[in-house]
Write a protein that holds these residues in place. Structure first.
Motif, PDB file in Angstrom:
ATOM      1  N   GLU A 206       2.671   0.795   5.779  1.00  0.00           N
ATOM      2  CA  GLU A 206       2.272   1.515   4.568  1.00  0.00           C
ATOM      3  C   GLU A 206       1.398   0.617   3.706  1.00  0.00           C
ATOM      4  O   GLU A 206       1.673  -0.572   3.545  1.00  0.00           O
ATOM      5  CB  GLU A 206       3.514   1.922   3.776  1.00  0.00           C
ATOM      6  N   VAL A 207       0.337   1.203   3.152  1.00  0.00           N
ATOM      7  CA  VAL A 207      -0.471   0.555   2.132  1.00  0.00           C
ATOM      8  C   VAL A 207      -0.461   1.440   0.902  1.00  0.00           C
ATOM      9  O   VAL A 207      -0.752   2.639   0.994  1.00  0.00           O
ATOM     10  CB  VAL A 207      -1.919   0.328   2.609  1.00  0.00           C
ATOM     11  N   ALA A 208      -0.087   0.871  -0.234  1.00  0.00           N
ATOM     12  CA  ALA A 208      -0.113   1.586  -1.508  1.00  0.00           C
ATOM     13  C   ALA A 208      -1.227   1.006  -2.353  1.00  0.00           C
ATOM     14  O   ALA A 208      -1.332  -0.216  -2.512  1.00  0.00           O
ATOM     15  CB  ALA A 208       1.220   1.444  -2.232  1.00  0.00           C
ATOM     16  N   ALA A 209      -2.088   1.881  -2.881  1.00  0.00           N
ATOM     17  CA  ALA A 209      -3.237   1.435  -3.655  1.00  0.00           C
ATOM     18  C   ALA A 209      -3.397   2.294  -4.902  1.00  0.00           C
ATOM     19  O   ALA A 209      -2.967   3.452  -4.941  1.00  0.00           O
ATOM     20  CB  ALA A 209      -4.508   1.510  -2.813  1.00  0.00           C
ATOM     21  N   ASP A 210      -4.013   1.720  -5.910  1.00  0.00           N
ATOM     22  CA  ASP A 210      -4.362   2.489  -7.094  1.00  0.00           C
ATOM     23  C   ASP A 210      -5.368   3.563  -6.689  1.00  0.00           C
ATOM     24  O   ASP A 210      -6.251   3.325  -5.872  1.00  0.00           O
ATOM     25  CB  ASP A 210      -4.967   1.560  -8.143  1.00  0.00           C
ATOM     26  N   ALA A 211      -5.234   4.747  -7.264  1.00  0.00           N
ATOM     27  CA  ALA A 211      -6.107   5.859  -6.888  1.00  0.00           C
ATOM     28  C   ALA A 211      -7.578   5.546  -7.146  1.00  0.00           C
ATOM     29  O   ALA A 211      -8.460   6.093  -6.481  1.00  0.00           O
ATOM     30  CB  ALA A 211      -5.698   7.122  -7.640  1.00  0.00           C
ATOM     31  N   SER A 212      -7.835   4.653  -8.094  1.00  0.00           N
ATOM     32  CA  SER A 212      -9.223   4.274  -8.380  1.00  0.00           C
ATOM     33  C   SER A 212      -9.760   3.253  -7.393  1.00  0.00           C
ATOM     34  O   SER A 212     -10.928   2.884  -7.459  1.00  0.00           O
ATOM     35  CB  SER A 212      -9.321   3.712  -9.801  1.00  0.00           C
ATOM     36  N   ASP A 213      -8.915   2.811  -6.469  1.00  0.00           N
ATOM     37  CA  ASP A 213      -9.282   1.755  -5.519  1.00  0.00           C
ATOM     38  C   ASP A 213      -9.155   2.237  -4.082  1.00  0.00           C
ATOM     39  O   ASP A 213      -8.780   1.496  -3.198  1.00  0.00           O
ATOM     40  CB  ASP A 213      -8.372   0.542  -5.743  1.00  0.00           C
ATOM     41  N   VAL A 214      -9.461   3.527  -3.852  1.00  0.00           N
ATOM     42  CA  VAL A 214      -9.334   4.112  -2.514  1.00  0.00           C
ATOM     43  C   VAL A 214     -10.715   4.464  -1.985  1.00  0.00           C
ATOM     44  O   VAL A 214     -11.495   5.134  -2.677  1.00  0.00           O
ATOM     45  CB  VAL A 214      -8.435   5.364  -2.548  1.00  0.00           C
ATOM     46  N   PRO A 215     -11.068   4.007  -0.759  1.00  0.00           N
ATOM     47  CA  PRO A 215     -10.225   3.191   0.108  1.00  0.00           C
ATOM     48  C   PRO A 215     -10.090   1.776  -0.418  1.00  0.00           C
ATOM     49  O   PRO A 215     -11.014   1.228  -1.021  1.00  0.00           O
ATOM     50  CB  PRO A 215     -10.955   3.220   1.447  1.00  0.00           C
ATOM     51  N   SER A 216      -8.941   1.184  -0.186  1.00  0.00           N
ATOM     52  CA  SER A 216      -8.630  -0.149  -0.683  1.00  0.00           C
ATOM     53  C   SER A 216      -9.026  -1.212   0.337  1.00  0.00           C
ATOM     54  O   SER A 216      -9.118  -0.942   1.530  1.00  0.00           O
ATOM     55  CB  SER A 216      -7.136  -0.250  -0.982  1.00  0.00           C
ATOM     56  N   CYS A 217      -9.208  -2.442  -0.157  1.00  0.00           N
ATOM     57  CA  CYS A 217      -9.427  -3.565   0.758  1.00  0.00           C
ATOM     58  C   CYS A 217      -8.098  -4.153   1.222  1.00  0.00           C
ATOM     59  O   CYS A 217      -8.086  -5.085   2.032  1.00  0.00           O
ATOM     60  CB  CYS A 217     -10.263  -4.652   0.083  1.00  0.00           C
ATOM     61  N   THR A 218      -6.966  -3.630   0.730  1.00  0.00           N
ATOM     62  CA  THR A 218      -5.658  -4.114   1.158  1.00  0.00           C
ATOM     63  C   THR A 218      -5.460  -3.846   2.647  1.00  0.00           C
ATOM     64  O   THR A 218      -5.703  -2.740   3.128  1.00  0.00           O
ATOM     65  CB  THR A 218      -4.541  -3.449   0.343  1.00  0.00           C
ATOM     66  N   GLN A 219      -5.020  -4.871   3.362  1.00  0.00           N
ATOM     67  CA  GLN A 219      -4.828  -4.755   4.798  1.00  0.00           C
ATOM     68  C   GLN A 219      -3.468  -4.156   5.137  1.00  0.00           C
ATOM     69  O   GLN A 219      -2.514  -4.270   4.368  1.00  0.00           O
ATOM     70  CB  GLN A 219      -4.925  -6.136   5.448  1.00  0.00           C
ATOM     71  N   MET A 220      -3.392  -3.536   6.316  1.00  0.00           N
ATOM     72  CA  MET A 220      -2.111  -3.113   6.880  1.00  0.00           C
ATOM     73  C   MET A 220      -1.820  -4.012   8.083  1.00  0.00           C
ATOM     74  O   MET A 220      -2.715  -4.334   8.866  1.00  0.00           O
ATOM     75  CB  MET A 220      -2.136  -1.653   7.330  1.00  0.00           C
ATOM     76  N   GLY A 221      -0.546  -4.402   8.226  1.00  0.00           N
ATOM     77  CA  GLY A 221      -0.193  -5.306   9.312  1.00  0.00           C
ATOM     78  C   GLY A 221      -0.885  -6.645   9.134  1.00  0.00           C
ATOM     79  O   GLY A 221      -0.918  -7.204   8.033  1.00  0.00           O
ATOM     80  N   ASN A 222      -1.473  -7.163  10.218  1.00  0.00           N
ATOM     81  CA  ASN A 222      -2.178  -8.440  10.099  1.00  0.00           C
ATOM     82  C   ASN A 222      -3.671  -8.258   9.840  1.00  0.00           C
ATOM     83  O   ASN A 222      -4.455  -9.203   9.940  1.00  0.00           O
ATOM     84  CB  ASN A 222      -1.952  -9.310  11.338  1.00  0.00           C
ATOM     85  N   GLY A 223      -4.057  -7.029   9.516  1.00  0.00           N
ATOM     86  CA  GLY A 223      -5.448  -6.746   9.175  1.00  0.00           C
ATOM     87  C   GLY A 223      -6.302  -6.314  10.345  1.00  0.00           C
ATOM     88  O   GLY A 223      -7.403  -5.800  10.151  1.00  0.00           O
ATOM     89  N   ARG A 224      -5.819  -6.510  11.569  1.00  0.00           N
ATOM     90  CA  ARG A 224      -6.565  -6.068  12.743  1.00  0.00           C
ATOM     91  C   ARG A 224      -6.283  -4.598  13.016  1.00  0.00           C
ATOM     92  O   ARG A 224      -5.168  -4.130  12.811  1.00  0.00           O
ATOM     93  CB  ARG A 224      -6.204  -6.909  13.960  1.00  0.00           C
ATOM     94  N   PRO A 225      -7.262  -3.847  13.503  1.00  0.00           N
ATOM     95  CA  PRO A 225      -7.036  -2.433  13.827  1.00  0.00           C
ATOM     96  C   PRO A 225      -5.913  -2.276  14.845  1.00  0.00           C
ATOM     97  O   PRO A 225      -5.737  -3.122  15.734  1.00  0.00           O
ATOM     98  CB  PRO A 225      -8.379  -1.972  14.410  1.00  0.00           C
ATOM     99  N   GLY A 226      -5.167  -1.194  14.728  1.00  0.00           N
ATOM    100  CA  GLY A 226      -4.063  -0.954  15.650  1.00  0.00           C
ATOM    101  C   GLY A 226      -4.492  -0.813  17.091  1.00  0.00           C
ATOM    102  O   GLY A 226      -3.667  -0.965  18.000  1.00  0.00           O
ATOM    103  N   THR A 227      -5.757  -0.527  17.324  1.00  0.00           N
ATOM    104  CA  THR A 227      -6.271  -0.425  18.695  1.00  0.00           C
ATOM    105  C   THR A 227      -6.470  -1.792  19.330  1.00  0.00           C
ATOM    106  O   THR A 227      -6.712  -1.885  20.535  1.00  0.00           O
ATOM    107  CB  THR A 227      -7.595   0.341  18.699  1.00  0.00           C
ATOM    108  N   SER A 228      -6.372  -2.857  18.551  1.00  0.00           N
ATOM    109  CA  SER A 228      -6.507  -4.205  19.085  1.00  0.00           C
ATOM    110  C   SER A 228      -5.160  -4.701  19.610  1.00  0.00           C
ATOM    111  O   SER A 228      -4.126  -4.518  18.956  1.00  0.00           O
ATOM    112  CB  SER A 228      -7.002  -5.155  17.990  1.00  0.00           C
ATOM    113  N   TRP A 229      -5.178  -5.389  20.752  1.00  0.00           N
ATOM    114  CA  TRP A 229      -3.930  -5.904  21.304  1.00  0.00           C
ATOM    115  C   TRP A 229      -3.379  -7.036  20.450  1.00  0.00           C
ATOM    116  O   TRP A 229      -2.210  -7.405  20.566  1.00  0.00           O
ATOM    117  CB  TRP A 229      -4.147  -6.384  22.742  1.00  0.00           C
ATOM    118  N   ARG A 230      -4.188  -7.565  19.539  1.00  0.00           N
ATOM    119  CA  ARG A 230      -3.754  -8.632  18.650  1.00  0.00           C
ATOM    120  C   ARG A 230      -3.250  -8.108  17.306  1.00  0.00           C
ATOM    121  O   ARG A 230      -2.947  -8.885  16.408  1.00  0.00           O
ATOM    122  CB  ARG A 230      -4.900  -9.614  18.418  1.00  0.00           C
ATOM    123  N   SER A 231      -3.170  -6.813  17.158  1.00  0.00           N
ATOM    124  CA  SER A 231      -2.724  -6.224  15.890  1.00  0.00           C
ATOM    125  C   SER A 231      -1.212  -6.318  15.743  1.00  0.00           C
ATOM    126  O   SER A 231      -0.481  -6.665  16.678  1.00  0.00           O
ATOM    127  CB  SER A 231      -3.164  -4.759  15.814  1.00  0.00           C
TER     128      SER A 231
END
Length: 280
Positions: A206-231
């Motif tokens: 889950e990433v929670a962000a201020d509505a004025s900051d969407v999309p946010s630069c806050t990462q989910m997980g380790n920041g790598r896309p879930g399609t990456s084997w390193r995520s």
């Protein structure tokens, strides 16, 4: 998770409206996730559609199973996502949550990077949380009975560690386990003995962000896309007290920013960079 206090003015008056929400955290939290998931092991991702209300927006990559159970457990990578340094009220987390049919009672455990909750600390911390009759409580307290002398809610966790997290109903109480240690429990009396089994089991990022900051630069997980084997990942999903075999279904709310991959019935990868490097 707890709705930010500054965003909950008028929440009581709006309580009736919450019954219109659907999903694993409807009524109990701003998480109206899809109620008709794909077949187990599949990934469903539509257009970017974070859940926004009371000035905050929430994005998810989640695996879920609808079944009657008295507990569940997962292993999760403990990551250290970058949370927008300019937004003290944003957070990024991974957790396991058990909820009743009415979607009003919830028990949660996981790790979170949340400077507001953790006194300005940007490291991942263990947390526990619960809801009673659709009412929020507080992190790491509000009736939680601490048992362990070495594992405490709120303590920092080591990034890169594969932690095990479990919630089990035992003797009428909801017990929290981390890496095999009984951390403590939420007494069944908090629910007047009415919450003794869960029907909606969800493991998610889950990433929670201020509505004025969407999309946010806050990462989910380790920041790598879930399609990456390193995520980052969630694996080893297990049920207790259920007649069904584990069978997660996976959804993502904003696939352009946070997505899933390597999905099986008991595991999936998740994560993403958000809109990109903070400050860029």
């Amino acid at each position: 998770m707890r709705i930010r206090t500054r965003l909950t003015v008028g929440l009581t008056a709006a309580a009736a409206a919450l019954t219109l929400l659907t999903g694993p955290f409807a009524q109990a939290a701003p998480r109206p996730l899809p109620s008709a998931p794909p077949a187990a092991g599949a990934v469903s991702a539509g257009t970017d559609n974070p859940t926004c209300w009371y000035g905050a927006c929430y994005d998810y990559v989640y695996g879920r199973q609808i079944t009657d159970a008295t507990g569940a457990s997962v292993r999760m990578e403990i990551a250290e996502p970058v949370v927008d340094p300019g937004r003290q009220d944003e957070h990024s987390l991974q957790e396991l949550a058990l909820q009743n049919t009415g979607q009003t009672s919830t028990v949660e455990v996981g790790w979170t990077v949340d400077r507001q909750v953790n006194d300005g600390d940007g490291r991942p911390h263990l947390f526990v949380y619960h809801w009673v009759d659709g009412q929020e409580s507080c992190y790491n307290g509000c009736g939680f009975v601490q048992v362990s002398h070495t594992v405490t809610p709120g303590m920092p966790l080591p990034p890169g560690h594969a932690g095990s997290f479990a919630i089990r109903e035992l003797g009428g109480d909801w017990w929290i386990f981390y890496d095999g240690h009984a951390v403590g429990y939420f007494p069944g009396s908090l629910w007047n003995g009415t919450y003794t089994s869960a029907q909606k089991i969800t493991a998610f990022g889950e990433v929670a962000a201020d509505a004025s900051d969407v999309p946010s630069c806050t990462q989910m997980g380790n920041g790598r896309p879930g399609t990456s084997w390193r995520s980052s990942w969630i694996a080893g999903f297990r049920l207790y007290g259920s007649a069904d075999h584990p069978a997660l279904t996976v959804q993502t709310t904003s696939p352009d920013y946070y997505d899933a991959g390597s999905v099986t019935r008991t595991s999936f990868h998740l994560g993403g960079p958000g809109k990109g490097r903070c400050g860029s």
